[in-house]
Design a protein around this motif. Sequence first.
Motif, mmCIF file in Angstrom:
data_model
loop_
_atom_site.group_PDB
_atom_site.id
_atom_site.type_symbol
_atom_site.label_atom_id
_atom_site.label_comp_id
_atom_site.label_asym_id
_atom_site.label_seq_id
_atom_site.Cartn_x
_atom_site.Cartn_y
_atom_site.Cartn_z
ATOM 1 N N ALA A 253 75.202 8.538 64.180
ATOM 2 C CA ALA A 253 74.849 9.955 64.089
ATOM 3 C C ALA A 253 73.342 10.107 64.139
ATOM 4 O O ALA A 253 72.604 9.253 63.662
ATOM 5 C CB ALA A 253 75.380 10.545 62.783
ATOM 6 N N ASP A 254 72.866 11.202 64.773
ATOM 7 C CA ASP A 254 71.428 11.447 64.753
ATOM 8 C C ASP A 254 71.149 12.941 64.836
ATOM 9 O O ASP A 254 72.027 13.742 65.155
ATOM 10 C CB ASP A 254 70.689 10.670 65.849
ATOM 11 N N ALA A 255 69.914 13.315 64.505
ATOM 12 C CA ALA A 255 69.455 14.694 64.604
ATOM 13 C C ALA A 255 67.974 14.656 64.890
ATOM 14 O O ALA A 255 67.245 13.874 64.290
ATOM 15 C CB ALA A 255 69.723 15.446 63.300
ATOM 16 N N GLY A 256 67.537 15.487 65.858
ATOM 17 C CA GLY A 256 66.117 15.448 66.187
ATOM 18 C C GLY A 256 65.757 16.460 67.242
ATOM 19 O O GLY A 256 66.481 17.431 67.476
ATOM 20 N N VAL A 257 64.617 16.222 67.875
ATOM 21 C CA VAL A 257 64.099 17.156 68.870
ATOM 22 C C VAL A 257 63.870 16.404 70.182
ATOM 23 O O VAL A 257 63.458 15.243 70.192
ATOM 24 C CB VAL A 257 62.793 17.814 68.358
ATOM 25 N N GLN A 258 64.208 17.068 71.304
ATOM 26 C CA GLN A 258 63.870 16.494 72.608
ATOM 27 C C GLN A 258 63.052 17.520 73.385
ATOM 28 O O GLN A 258 63.226 18.721 73.219
ATOM 29 C CB GLN A 258 65.121 16.085 73.379
ATOM 30 N N PHE A 259 62.101 17.026 74.217
ATOM 31 C CA PHE A 259 61.257 17.957 74.969
ATOM 32 C C PHE A 259 60.742 17.307 76.240
ATOM 33 O O PHE A 259 60.663 16.093 76.331
ATOM 34 C CB PHE A 259 60.085 18.452 74.103
ATOM 35 N N ASN A 260 60.419 18.137 77.198
ATOM 36 C CA ASN A 260 59.804 17.693 78.460
ATOM 37 C C ASN A 260 58.430 18.324 78.591
ATOM 38 O O ASN A 260 58.191 19.408 78.082
ATOM 39 C CB ASN A 260 60.634 18.162 79.663
ATOM 40 N N PHE A 261 57.534 17.630 79.264
ATOM 41 C CA PHE A 261 56.242 18.259 79.574
ATOM 42 C C PHE A 261 55.783 17.753 80.935
ATOM 43 O O PHE A 261 56.347 16.819 81.493
ATOM 44 C CB PHE A 261 55.185 17.985 78.503
ATOM 45 N N LEU B 24 41.830 4.899 79.249
ATOM 46 C CA LEU B 24 42.345 6.128 79.826
ATOM 47 C C LEU B 24 43.419 6.654 78.881
ATOM 48 O O LEU B 24 44.323 5.918 78.506
ATOM 49 C CB LEU B 24 42.970 5.817 81.193
ATOM 50 N N ASP B 25 43.299 7.924 78.482
ATOM 51 C CA ASP B 25 44.348 8.572 77.687
ATOM 52 C C ASP B 25 45.161 9.491 78.589
ATOM 53 O O ASP B 25 44.602 10.204 79.417
ATOM 54 C CB ASP B 25 43.726 9.427 76.574
ATOM 55 N N ILE B 26 46.468 9.450 78.431
ATOM 56 C CA ILE B 26 47.346 10.356 79.152
ATOM 57 C C ILE B 26 48.049 11.207 78.111
ATOM 58 O O ILE B 26 48.724 10.687 77.223
ATOM 59 C CB ILE B 26 48.383 9.587 79.996
ATOM 60 N N LEU B 27 47.860 12.526 78.184
ATOM 61 C CA LEU B 27 48.376 13.451 77.174
ATOM 62 C C LEU B 27 49.222 14.497 77.857
ATOM 63 O O LEU B 27 48.814 15.078 78.856
ATOM 64 C CB LEU B 27 47.189 14.123 76.464
ATOM 65 N N GLY B 28 50.403 14.723 77.339
ATOM 66 C CA GLY B 28 51.244 15.797 77.864
ATOM 67 C C GLY B 28 51.733 16.661 76.721
ATOM 68 O O GLY B 28 52.084 16.146 75.662
ATOM 69 N N THR B 29 51.746 17.992 76.915
ATOM 70 C CA THR B 29 52.233 18.870 75.845
ATOM 71 C C THR B 29 53.096 19.979 76.431
ATOM 72 O O THR B 29 52.993 20.332 77.598
ATOM 73 C CB THR B 29 51.068 19.560 75.089
ATOM 74 N N THR B 30 53.945 20.556 75.593
ATOM 75 C CA THR B 30 54.697 21.755 75.956
ATOM 76 C C THR B 30 54.750 22.635 74.722
ATOM 77 O O THR B 30 54.541 22.171 73.600
ATOM 78 C CB THR B 30 56.112 21.417 76.451
ATOM 79 N N GLU B 31 55.014 23.941 74.903
ATOM 80 C CA GLU B 31 55.063 24.839 73.757
ATOM 81 C C GLU B 31 56.421 25.519 73.720
ATOM 82 O O GLU B 31 56.930 25.989 74.737
ATOM 83 C CB GLU B 31 53.940 25.889 73.864
ATOM 84 N N GLY B 39 54.173 17.215 71.983
ATOM 85 C CA GLY B 39 53.414 16.435 72.953
ATOM 86 C C GLY B 39 53.600 14.950 72.798
ATOM 87 O O GLY B 39 54.243 14.454 71.865
ATOM 88 N N GLY B 40 53.031 14.233 73.757
ATOM 89 C CA GLY B 40 53.065 12.774 73.742
ATOM 90 C C GLY B 40 51.781 12.235 74.310
ATOM 91 O O GLY B 40 51.097 12.908 75.076
ATOM 92 N N LYS B 41 51.433 11.002 73.920
ATOM 93 C CA LYS B 41 50.169 10.410 74.331
ATOM 94 C C LYS B 41 50.321 8.920 74.594
ATOM 95 O O LYS B 41 50.946 8.211 73.807
ATOM 96 C CB LYS B 41 49.136 10.625 73.216
ATOM 97 N N PHE B 42 49.774 8.456 75.724
ATOM 98 C CA PHE B 42 49.674 7.027 76.031
ATOM 99 C C PHE B 42 48.206 6.676 76.200
ATOM 100 O O PHE B 42 47.392 7.527 76.584
ATOM 101 C CB PHE B 42 50.368 6.682 77.350
ATOM 102 N N GLN B 64 52.572 7.800 71.254
ATOM 103 C CA GLN B 64 52.612 8.656 70.073
ATOM 104 C C GLN B 64 53.189 10.007 70.485
ATOM 105 O O GLN B 64 52.797 10.555 71.506
ATOM 106 C CB GLN B 64 51.190 8.873 69.525
ATOM 107 N N MET B 65 54.115 10.540 69.696
ATOM 108 C CA MET B 65 54.592 11.908 69.917
ATOM 109 C C MET B 65 54.158 12.760 68.750
ATOM 110 O O MET B 65 53.994 12.261 67.627
ATOM 111 C CB MET B 65 56.105 11.926 70.056
ATOM 112 N N PHE B 66 53.999 14.053 68.980
ATOM 113 C CA PHE B 66 53.589 14.911 67.866
ATOM 114 C C PHE B 66 54.158 16.318 68.025
ATOM 115 O O PHE B 66 54.503 16.758 69.116
ATOM 116 C CB PHE B 66 52.063 14.974 67.756
ATOM 117 N N VAL B 67 54.285 16.995 66.887
ATOM 118 C CA VAL B 67 54.649 18.409 66.828
ATOM 119 C C VAL B 67 53.544 19.084 66.060
ATOM 120 O O VAL B 67 53.162 18.597 64.982
ATOM 121 C CB VAL B 67 55.974 18.616 66.063
#
Lengths: 261, 261, 261
Positions: A253-261, B24-31, B39-42, B64-67
């Motif tokens: 079982a799991d619960a969380g958030v998924q997103f695309n950017f 090099l940092d690669i950053l992607g975000t969505t709202e 977002g996420g970062k490599f 790294q992912m973040f909210v």
Amino acid sequence: RFAYVYDDPDAGDSSTYLEQRLQLDILGTTETDGGLTLGGKFRTRSYDDGDANTTTNNGMNAGQMFVSAGGLKVEVGNVDGALDNMSYIGLGTIGISNFVSPISSFAYSSTGTTVDTGVAAIYSMGAFGAHVSYDSNIDKTDAVLSFTTAGYTFSIGGSDYDDDSEWTKLAASVGGELAGVDFGLGYANNGDAGDFYTAYGQFGIAAGTTIGAYLMYGDQDDNTGVGADIKYDLGGGAALKAGVYNDDDGTFADAGVQFNF
Amino acid sequence: RFAYVYDDPDAGDSSTYLEQRLQLDILGTTETDGGLTLGGKFRTRSYDDGDANTTTNNGMNAGQMFVSAGGLKVEVGNVDGALDNMSYIGLGTIGISNFVSPISSFAYSSTGTTVDTGVAAIYSMGAFGAHVSYDSNIDKTDAVLSFTTAGYTFSIGGSDYDDDSEWTKLAASVGGELAGVDFGLGYANNGDAGDFYTAYGQFGIAAGTTIGAYLMYGDQDDNTGVGADIKYDLGGGAALKAGVYNDDDGTFADAGVQFNF
Amino acid sequence: RFAYVYDDPDAGDSSTYLEQRLQLDILGTTETDGGLTLGGKFRTRSYDDGDANTTTNNGMNAGQMFVSAGGLKVEVGNVDGALDNMSYIGLGTIGISNFVSPISSFAYSSTGTTVDTGVAAIYSMGAFGAHVSYDSNIDKTDAVLSFTTAGYTFSIGGSDYDDDSEWTKLAASVGGELAGVDFGLGYANNGDAGDFYTAYGQFGIAAGTTIGAYLMYGDQDDNTGVGADIKYDLGGGAALKAGVYNDDDGTFADAGVQFNF
């Protein structure tokens, strides 16, 4: 995507851990004067190692190149497997991270830095679709044909791989939308691993909220899997999801958030 | 950035070599519709191996992912450590490449392709700030609180890690601008490694030119470190820097250019 | 790029396989107020392993940083070798994938994640060009001078590396366009490996179609290599190419498509 996971295998202790996956696709294309599209694709993925509490990135994966024109696309390198991409046969991802499918064959590798070199051809014309993929290292060909009519898609696929193995030899599926429910029914013959039957349905219960129910049966071990999940759309390509699945291997079982950017 | 380095350790021969680092940092975000930022970062970094005269790149690091929403940011994966990000406590980078800090704890990994999975929460509201980070693999929590008033920032941090170790258990710092000088004063208790005291100041001596002076004292080995550097701004995010630092381990000096793009 | 390859070495069985290479360059630059350009470059490449039928990506390569101003460019890290970049001396790529050159020295590494740290300076002023590169790990310097007049470029290069080895010690070349033919003539002294002589010509036979002829002779083993290829431009940076080359090692032929994006 990330999630909190409860994993209770029948063999071994149960565990909870933080699941996560972050991936980036890099795609480049050019077009010839004659209208051919030529392109290449890389992916890098960072992911958890189950309950080991570590996060790993193998680096850039093996690349895929492709040529496309009209409804035909030819892929070289790290290609998309035909059986692996068959529609409506697997249960998909229940919750955030629990991917369930009866198909056992070669597939696009998201994290492999060395993969078997493949060639694939994907063709669509009107209601008709075909996908053939070939693994040049083990000399295995997968093929899938599909036909869509009245909103339903019928697919049949097979593989020429002759070894006595647990890889998928034959598969068939149907799916589409019926009375507001997205459904899929599938069958796969996995040789020594026996026959598998799948069924699922997903439907909206309120604005932005979708629930799903999942069933899979394998006759070899008389193994029945039952699952359910719920998804709430946050907008911007993000969604909250929670899911549970139980079969002979235990409960996940799991619960969380998924997103695309 | 790259620099020419003179490294004269007390143990072993002195050496000079070319230092370099390219990342090099690669950053992607969505709202989301609700105003959450996901977002996420490599990061990928290429760097020299000290005086081995080779240049290495480990590939893409663990992601790294973040909210984030309002003043709160929650990180998952390869997270920023609370003690590691405490302000005004370390001497920072003296010259181009010589980073000096009394803090010993887990930190964001720029080159690690497998890291401990972490969770961190960073919160700021007006003059108040908080940063809590947790390493799920070794079960260690770091926390730092800070308060800014009249241009000075006071911070205090600690860790719950109980092992008899040389990791930072308690830390405190103050810093800001006083009479044209950016200064920082810090204290860290590193358990078996004893207490450390730091002080530094940086000020402009002409247009685009800044000099800095650095002190660190560790009571365990009665070890005093003294350093100085000078920076000349080239514009466009580039600067020439030269620095020297001497402590019980020897003398380290470099001169070179750093730039962002 | 990808191609179908026929490889018939004199030692061992002949084989056919799918050749492929997909690479991505990441370049970042900034400019200082004084007009200096500072930059960095990474590359990731996915490629086949000859006839092993697998596709591999080693990840991001070791980075290169550079400073340029006017006609001068200074590189640090994974640098371009002077002899390796000498013009008109090698036969280049015959067909899609068969690169032939008499030069044996250090070069920019597209797939190496750890490389010798180098420094290089590349200078051009009017008709005059110079390229000096230094490998700090093995203490080897390569240098090439070139001069262009009346459409012909004359180059001479050498290396200070003293070991009794098969690396290039001295090289000279001339090339340009003569009566619609792009030609190159080269000579290289490779120490214990003897002297090498090269000659090639390429010319258009119809709109978008180019053919080439290639010769290389090595006096040590009295080894003569002969090759030819044809290229048809598809537009958009894509081209069909086919080529064949035969020398004492056997016959190598391929046909395929190359493209940039």
